[in-house]
Write an enzyme that holds these catalytic residues in place. Structure first.
Site, short mmCIF file in Angstrom:
data_model
loop_
_atom_site.label_atom_id
_atom_site.label_comp_id
_atom_site.label_asym_id
_atom_site.label_seq_id
_atom_site.Cartn_x
_atom_site.Cartn_y
_atom_site.Cartn_z
N CYS A 49 0.89 -1.16 0.00
CA CYS A 49 0.00 0.00 0.00
C CYS A 49 0.92 1.20 0.00
CB CYS A 49 -0.92 0.03 1.23
SG CYS A 49 -1.89 1.56 1.25
N CYS A 96 -0.53 4.13 2.48
CA CYS A 96 -0.49 4.00 3.94
C CYS A 96 -0.20 2.56 4.33
CB CYS A 96 -1.78 4.51 4.56
SG CYS A 96 -3.29 3.98 3.73
N SER A 97 -1.22 1.80 4.72
CA SER A 97 -0.93 0.46 5.25
C SER A 97 -2.06 -0.52 4.97
CB SER A 97 -0.69 0.54 6.75
OG SER A 97 -1.84 1.10 7.36
N CYS A 98 -2.89 -0.27 3.93
CA CYS A 98 -4.02 -1.15 3.65
C CYS A 98 -3.53 -2.58 3.43
CB CYS A 98 -4.78 -0.65 2.42
SG CYS A 98 -5.41 1.02 2.67
FE FE Z 1 -3.40 2.05 2.88
#
Ligand code: FE
Length: 191
Positions: free
Chosen positions: A92, A95-97
């Site tokens: 991602c 961000c951090s999906c």
């Molecule tokens: Fe994300």
């Protein structure tokens, strides 16, 4: 960071926006019940059941739901299949999906800026850092996750595992091989 999180939780709870007991229940579920063992079951079933594999590639959200596994409403899970010609890797960049429902909580490096940037600019270098050396002829496709769309890599089954039960196949499936930063264990690595 922990203090900031606690302060934020306190304020939200005092204002009645969140229920601490509910938050704790969610955290506990992701720490103890949801994890890569769920994704491993999905991969193992895809390896041993061609009809399930077709369904998984066609619509991973539905296929995983049909297994009776957790699936949050609104998340769109897509399974991408590794072949000798193509290796898939998940990131991602924003961000951090991450596909929590099938892989649990993301590893710290998945959320790090170096992984998020280098996964797209130098995926083969990142794979080498993870100890994955692909043949020069194998292409790499990097999939960028979003809040709505998550990915899981369907790795190739290791050699010498034909006829194995789903339970035994699942022991070969590592978290990283479902992110695409690793490969499944070799048949000789599991008893
Ligand atoms: Fe994300």
């Amino acid at each position: 960071m922990q203090l900031r999180v606690r302060a934020l939780e306190t304020v939200l709870a005092e204002k009645g926006y969140i229920e601490p007991a509910a938050i704790n229940a969610i955290i506990e579920a992701y720490e103890t019940k949801v994890g890569p063992h769920i994704g491993a079951r999905v991969v193992a079933k895809a390896w041993s059941d061609p009809a399930f594999k077709r369904a998984l590639i066609a619509d991973a959200s539905q296929a995983v739901l049909a297994l009776g596994l957790l699936n949050r409403v609104g998340d769109h899970l897509i399974a991408v299949e590794n072949t000798p010609e193509l290796h898939n890797m998940i990131v991602c960049t924003l961000c951090s999906c991450y596909p929590w429902e099938v892989l649990g909580l993301p590893p710290v490096w998945y959320k790090s800026a170096p992984y998020r940037s280098r996964a797209v600019s130098d995926p083969r270098g990142v794979l080498n850092d993870f100890g994955v050396l692909l043949p020069a002829g194998t292409g790499i496709r990097v999939w960028d996750s979003t809040a709505e769309t998550r990915f899981i890599v369907l790795p190739m089954p290791p050699a010498g595992t034909a006829g194995w039960s789903e339970e035994k196949l699942a022991t070969l499936v590592t978290r990283d091989c479902m992110i695409g930063t690793g490969l499944p264990k070799e048949a000789s690595e599991v008893a």
